[in-house]
Design a protein around this motif. Structure first.
Motif, PDB file in Angstrom:
ATOM      1  N   UNK A 225     -15.833 -33.899  -8.255  1.00  0.00           N
ATOM      2  CA  UNK A 225     -15.933 -34.270  -9.836  1.00  0.00           C
ATOM      3  C   UNK A 225     -15.175 -35.583 -10.044  1.00  0.00           C
ATOM      4  N   UNK A 226     -14.646 -35.703 -11.325  1.00  0.00           N
ATOM      5  CA  UNK A 226     -13.894 -36.937 -11.695  1.00  0.00           C
ATOM      6  C   UNK A 226     -13.225 -36.624 -12.879  1.00  0.00           C
ATOM      7  N   UNK A 227     -12.072 -37.339 -13.263  1.00  0.00           N
ATOM      8  CA  UNK A 227     -11.368 -36.995 -14.294  1.00  0.00           C
ATOM      9  C   UNK A 227     -11.275 -38.428 -15.093  1.00  0.00           C
ATOM     10  N   UNK A 228     -11.251 -38.635 -16.387  1.00  0.00           N
ATOM     11  CA  UNK A 228     -11.243 -39.804 -17.179  1.00  0.00           C
ATOM     12  C   UNK A 228     -10.417 -39.808 -18.353  1.00  0.00           C
ATOM     13  N   UNK A 229     -10.137 -40.803 -18.795  1.00  0.00           N
ATOM     14  CA  UNK A 229      -9.729 -41.031 -20.279  1.00  0.00           C
ATOM     15  C   UNK A 229     -10.842 -41.937 -21.029  1.00  0.00           C
ATOM     16  N   UNK A 230     -11.022 -41.488 -22.165  1.00  0.00           N
ATOM     17  CA  UNK A 230     -12.195 -42.304 -22.888  1.00  0.00           C
ATOM     18  C   UNK A 230     -11.683 -42.476 -24.396  1.00  0.00           C
ATOM     19  N   UNK A 231     -12.348 -43.343 -25.000  1.00  0.00           N
ATOM     20  CA  UNK A 231     -11.966 -44.029 -26.533  1.00  0.00           C
ATOM     21  C   UNK A 231     -12.979 -44.909 -27.041  1.00  0.00           C
ATOM     22  N   UNK A 232     -12.834 -45.424 -28.030  1.00  0.00           N
ATOM     23  CA  UNK A 232     -13.620 -46.185 -28.708  1.00  0.00           C
ATOM     24  C   UNK A 232     -13.473 -47.722 -27.916  1.00  0.00           C
ATOM     25  N   UNK A 233     -14.641 -48.722 -27.958  1.00  0.00           N
ATOM     26  CA  UNK A 233     -14.393 -49.806 -27.263  1.00  0.00           C
ATOM     27  C   UNK A 233     -13.037 -50.656 -27.787  1.00  0.00           C
TER      28      UNK A 233
END
Length: 274
Positions: A225-233
């Protein structure tokens, strides 16, 4: 017969018999190829005679196998039985969750965990950012491997043959206007991801979202799988993507280590051929 616990080390601090045996097993398990007693002794810091006695006991217990012709040791069927039992008990979301918490606190962004399911990946956990404006993902949703950083990180970590199979037999459908839909562009992107150690997405799966992700590996090196960090542009500037990527890559490495992944010591990277 001399037991492991009866073996003494002539120099340096003494270790328990179990600790010495585990050091030998770990060395054999992590080696890319079967190893002889001299290499195993050097890697473990044990005298050659001590390493040899431990190896003989482990072979007698079917935990290691010995090749009489080449004089090298490899993992035996006893180790496979224990390894398979451990893999059955592997709960990736539980193991990864504390790392997601730390990653979210460290970056100030939402941290997510995706697991590979065939030619797609599924969100299975997330730790939301504490910021008032933050991103969240829909757990349980499935996404193709060419759209978004969590997907591309998985795809780029697969062997060349599997990457080629995906590109040749799956439509690179557009999810947003920024989704990669060209096979040539996707191959180039995979090379970039492999060189960096993480994937970046700006609006590829959600138009106003951005993220960085890194792949997770399991006990036998498989991509899980994978791990991520995400937010607005607006939260992701080009100047911060590299820093975030390195933080995510370190978190992925820690999770993979907790999953029992063996680090690749070859230093080689794969290239995707057209």
């Amino acid at each position: 017969m001399t037991s492991i616990d009866d073996i003494e080390e002539p120099n340096g601090p003494s270790r328990s018999g179990i600790a010495r045996a585990l050091a030998v097993i770990d060395t054999v398990a992590r080696a890319p190829h079967a190893q002889g007693v001299s290499v195993i002794a050097r890697e473990t810091g044990l005298p050659k005679a001590v390493a040899h006695r431990i190896l003989r006991e482990l072979v007698a217990g079917n935990f290691l196998a010995f090749d009489e012709d080449t004089k090298v040791y490899r993992m035996g069927p006893g180790a496979l039985t224990i390894g398979l039992a451990a893999m059955r008990e592997l709960d990736i979301p539980t193991i990864a969750h504390r790392h997601l918490v730390a990653l979210s606190e460290e970056t100030g962004q939402t941290a997510t965990l995706s697991l590979r399911q065939g030619w797609s990946r599924v969100y299975v956990d997330q730790v939301l950012s504490r910021q008032e404006i933050r991103m969240s993902v829909a757990l349980g949703t499935s996404h193709p491997l060419h759209a978004g950083s969590s997907s591309k990180a998985v795809l780029a970590a697969l062997p060349d043959s599997e990457v080629q199979d995906y590109i040749e037999h799956h439509r690179l459908d557009s999810v947003t206007d920024a989704t990669i839909t060209s096979a040539a562009t996707l191959r180039e992107e995979i090379s970039v991801i492999r060189a960096a150690g993480y994937a970046v997405s700006v609006g590829e799966r959600q138009a106003e979202a951005a993220s960085v992700a890194a792949a997770l590996h399991g006990p036998i090196g498989q991509v899980v799988g994978s791990v991520s960090v995400c937010g607005t542009r607006g939260m992701f500037r080009e100047s911060t993507s590299h820093e975030l990527g390195e933080r995510v890559a370190r978190a992925a490495a820690r999770i993979s280590a907790d999953l029992g992944a063996v680090r690749d010591t070859t230093g080689e990277r794969k290239d995707v051929t057209p």
